[in-house]
Structure formats: C-alpha cells, structure tokens
Design a protein around this motif. Structure first.
Motif, PDB file in Angstrom:
ATOM      1  N   GLU A   7       1.285   7.763  10.087  1.00  0.00           N
ATOM      2  CA  GLU A   7       1.627   9.146   9.537  1.00  0.00           C
ATOM      3  C   GLU A   7       0.667   9.249   8.282  1.00  0.00           C
ATOM      4  OE1 GLU A   7       4.882  11.343   6.796  1.00  0.00           O
ATOM      5  OE2 GLU A   7       5.671   9.918   8.181  1.00  0.00           O
ATOM      6  N   MET A   8       0.364   8.344   7.427  1.00  0.00           N
ATOM      7  CA  MET A   8      -0.316   8.476   6.255  1.00  0.00           C
ATOM      8  C   MET A   8      -2.037   8.743   6.785  1.00  0.00           C
ATOM      9  SD  MET A   8       0.767   5.611   3.614  1.00  0.00           S
ATOM     10  CE  MET A   8       2.312   5.545   3.079  1.00  0.00           C
ATOM     11  N   ALA A  13      -6.499  12.643   7.743  1.00  0.00           N
ATOM     12  CA  ALA A  13      -7.440  13.143   8.769  1.00  0.00           C
ATOM     13  C   ALA A  13      -7.420  14.777   8.480  1.00  0.00           C
ATOM     14  CB  ALA A  13      -7.204  12.791  10.042  1.00  0.00           C
ATOM     15  N   LYS A  14      -6.007  15.193   8.408  1.00  0.00           N
ATOM     16  CA  LYS A  14      -5.883  16.642   8.204  1.00  0.00           C
ATOM     17  C   LYS A  14      -6.485  17.316   7.112  1.00  0.00           C
ATOM     18  CE  LYS A  14      -2.692  20.517   8.658  1.00  0.00           C
ATOM     19  NZ  LYS A  14      -3.812  21.239   9.018  1.00  0.00           N
ATOM     20  N   LEU A  15      -6.344  16.371   5.921  1.00  0.00           N
ATOM     21  CA  LEU A  15      -7.053  16.873   4.487  1.00  0.00           C
ATOM     22  C   LEU A  15      -8.606  16.928   4.687  1.00  0.00           C
ATOM     23  CD1 LEU A  15      -4.867  15.002   2.046  1.00  0.00           C
ATOM     24  CD2 LEU A  15      -5.045  17.526   2.505  1.00  0.00           C
ATOM     25  N   LYS A  16      -9.071  15.745   5.483  1.00  0.00           N
ATOM     26  CA  LYS A  16     -10.490  15.754   5.559  1.00  0.00           C
ATOM     27  C   LYS A  16     -11.001  17.188   6.314  1.00  0.00           C
ATOM     28  CE  LYS A  16     -11.191  10.838   5.506  1.00  0.00           C
ATOM     29  NZ  LYS A  16     -11.800   9.585   6.403  1.00  0.00           N
ATOM     30  N   GLU A  17     -10.222  17.349   7.529  1.00  0.00           N
ATOM     31  CA  GLU A  17     -10.701  18.455   8.254  1.00  0.00           C
ATOM     32  C   GLU A  17     -10.526  19.718   7.596  1.00  0.00           C
ATOM     33  OE1 GLU A  17      -7.859  18.741  11.464  1.00  0.00           O
ATOM     34  OE2 GLU A  17      -8.685  16.816  12.568  1.00  0.00           O
ATOM     35  N   ASP A  18      -9.616  19.824   6.421  1.00  0.00           N
ATOM     36  CA  ASP A  18      -9.429  21.092   6.111  1.00  0.00           C
ATOM     37  C   ASP A  18     -10.434  21.164   4.600  1.00  0.00           C
ATOM     38  OD1 ASP A  18      -7.412  21.641   7.517  1.00  0.00           O
ATOM     39  OD2 ASP A  18      -5.731  21.042   6.074  1.00  0.00           O
ATOM     40  N   ALA A  27     -13.253   8.689   0.282  1.00  0.00           N
ATOM     41  CA  ALA A  27     -13.731   7.143   0.304  1.00  0.00           C
ATOM     42  C   ALA A  27     -12.499   6.120  -0.245  1.00  0.00           C
ATOM     43  CB  ALA A  27     -15.116   7.042  -0.395  1.00  0.00           C
ATOM     44  N   LEU A  28     -12.151   6.801  -1.248  1.00  0.00           N
ATOM     45  CA  LEU A  28     -10.868   5.855  -2.051  1.00  0.00           C
ATOM     46  C   LEU A  28      -9.923   5.818  -1.053  1.00  0.00           C
ATOM     47  CD1 LEU A  28      -9.709   4.377  -4.408  1.00  0.00           C
ATOM     48  CD2 LEU A  28      -9.084   6.607  -5.135  1.00  0.00           C
ATOM     49  N   LEU A  29      -9.255   6.873  -0.542  1.00  0.00           N
ATOM     50  CA  LEU A  29      -8.156   6.909   0.564  1.00  0.00           C
ATOM     51  C   LEU A  29      -8.573   5.978   1.757  1.00  0.00           C
ATOM     52  CD1 LEU A  29      -6.829  10.295   0.090  1.00  0.00           C
ATOM     53  CD2 LEU A  29      -5.964   8.546  -0.704  1.00  0.00           C
ATOM     54  N   ASP A  30      -9.700   6.073   2.335  1.00  0.00           N
ATOM     55  CA  ASP A  30     -10.147   5.149   3.565  1.00  0.00           C
ATOM     56  C   ASP A  30      -9.951   3.817   3.109  1.00  0.00           C
ATOM     57  OD1 ASP A  30     -10.629   7.357   5.189  1.00  0.00           O
ATOM     58  OD2 ASP A  30     -12.807   7.390   4.562  1.00  0.00           O
ATOM     59  N   LEU A  32      -8.027   2.409   0.686  1.00  0.00           N
ATOM     60  CA  LEU A  32      -6.624   2.106   0.385  1.00  0.00           C
ATOM     61  C   LEU A  32      -6.175   2.167   2.120  1.00  0.00           C
ATOM     62  CD1 LEU A  32      -5.633   4.503  -2.436  1.00  0.00           C
ATOM     63  CD2 LEU A  32      -5.877   2.060  -2.447  1.00  0.00           C
ATOM     64  N   ILE A  33      -6.321   2.824   2.903  1.00  0.00           N
ATOM     65  CA  ILE A  33      -5.496   2.719   4.170  1.00  0.00           C
ATOM     66  C   ILE A  33      -6.053   1.493   5.002  1.00  0.00           C
ATOM     67  CG2 ILE A  33      -5.838   3.571   6.750  1.00  0.00           C
ATOM     68  CD1 ILE A  33      -4.279   5.357   4.887  1.00  0.00           C
ATOM     69  N   LEU A  34      -7.233   0.928   4.767  1.00  0.00           N
ATOM     70  CA  LEU A  34      -7.696  -0.359   5.270  1.00  0.00           C
ATOM     71  C   LEU A  34      -7.086  -1.434   4.414  1.00  0.00           C
ATOM     72  CD1 LEU A  34     -11.636   0.173   5.672  1.00  0.00           C
ATOM     73  CD2 LEU A  34      -9.875   0.069   7.454  1.00  0.00           C
ATOM     74  N   GLU A  35      -6.959  -1.315   3.061  1.00  0.00           N
ATOM     75  CA  GLU A  35      -6.294  -2.262   2.483  1.00  0.00           C
ATOM     76  C   GLU A  35      -4.719  -2.527   2.933  1.00  0.00           C
ATOM     77  OE1 GLU A  35      -5.722  -5.474  -0.344  1.00  0.00           O
ATOM     78  OE2 GLU A  35      -7.551  -4.461   0.401  1.00  0.00           O
ATOM     79  N   LEU A  36      -4.126  -1.324   3.185  1.00  0.00           N
ATOM     80  CA  LEU A  36      -2.806  -1.246   3.649  1.00  0.00           C
ATOM     81  C   LEU A  36      -2.695  -1.838   5.131  1.00  0.00           C
ATOM     82  CD1 LEU A  36       0.132  -0.213   3.296  1.00  0.00           C
ATOM     83  CD2 LEU A  36      -0.647   1.975   4.336  1.00  0.00           C
ATOM     84  N   ALA A  37      -3.570  -1.908   5.858  1.00  0.00           N
ATOM     85  CA  ALA A  37      -3.422  -2.356   7.265  1.00  0.00           C
ATOM     86  C   ALA A  37      -3.622  -3.779   7.154  1.00  0.00           C
ATOM     87  CB  ALA A  37      -4.617  -1.758   8.279  1.00  0.00           C
ATOM     88  N   GLU A  38      -4.450  -4.293   6.210  1.00  0.00           N
ATOM     89  CA  GLU A  38      -4.894  -5.704   6.065  1.00  0.00           C
ATOM     90  C   GLU A  38      -3.265  -6.217   5.550  1.00  0.00           C
ATOM     91  OE1 GLU A  38      -5.964  -9.723   5.625  1.00  0.00           O
ATOM     92  OE2 GLU A  38      -6.583  -8.044   6.993  1.00  0.00           O
ATOM     93  N   LEU A  39      -2.915  -5.746   4.586  1.00  0.00           N
ATOM     94  CA  LEU A  39      -1.760  -6.196   4.042  1.00  0.00           C
ATOM     95  C   LEU A  39      -0.332  -6.248   5.059  1.00  0.00           C
ATOM     96  CD1 LEU A  39      -1.700  -4.500   0.341  1.00  0.00           C
ATOM     97  CD2 LEU A  39      -2.017  -6.884   0.939  1.00  0.00           C
TER      98      LEU A  39
END
Length: 69
Positions: A7-8, A13-18, A27-30, A32-39
C-alpha cells in the motif's frame, strides 16, 4: 512484502505520478521503502531461526508477541 508495504509503495507511486514530491523526497522515500523490505525479510528470517532453535515447538504467546513487535 506485506500488504501494508504494498500500500505504501502504491501511495508513493501515485505521488510521483502527480508530481507532488521534490526529487530529494522521492529518493528518500525510495530508500525507506527498500529499507522496510530488508527489515521485513530479516524479521521473517529471525522468526524462522527462533522457531528452529525452539526445536520446532510452538512459541509461547509472550515470545510470539515480542517477535511480532
């Protein structure tokens, strides 16, 4: 990934599109998403290791709750 992570990613992706995010924020959010996946991956591995260390026995509810936090 979990449902919440998916969902995040969709919201990002929607915010990027808009075009509502500056490049630095994207870049920061990307990251964080990668870090979340690793955790999440690490958490699953630790849960399996804890179960294996317990000899395959079911965990106590206290231990299970602590690991899920």
């Amino acid at each position: 990934m979990t449902e919440k992570s998916d969902e995040m990613k969709e919201r990002l992706a929607k915010l990027k599109e808009d075009g509502k995010l500056p490049a630095e924020a994207e870049a920061l959010l990307d990251e964080l998403i990668l870090e979340l996946a690793e955790l999440e991956r690490s958490n699953r591995a630790l849960r399996r290791a804890a179960l294996k260390a317990a000899g395959g026995q079911a965990m106590s509810s206290r231990l299970r709750d602590a690991l899920y936090e």
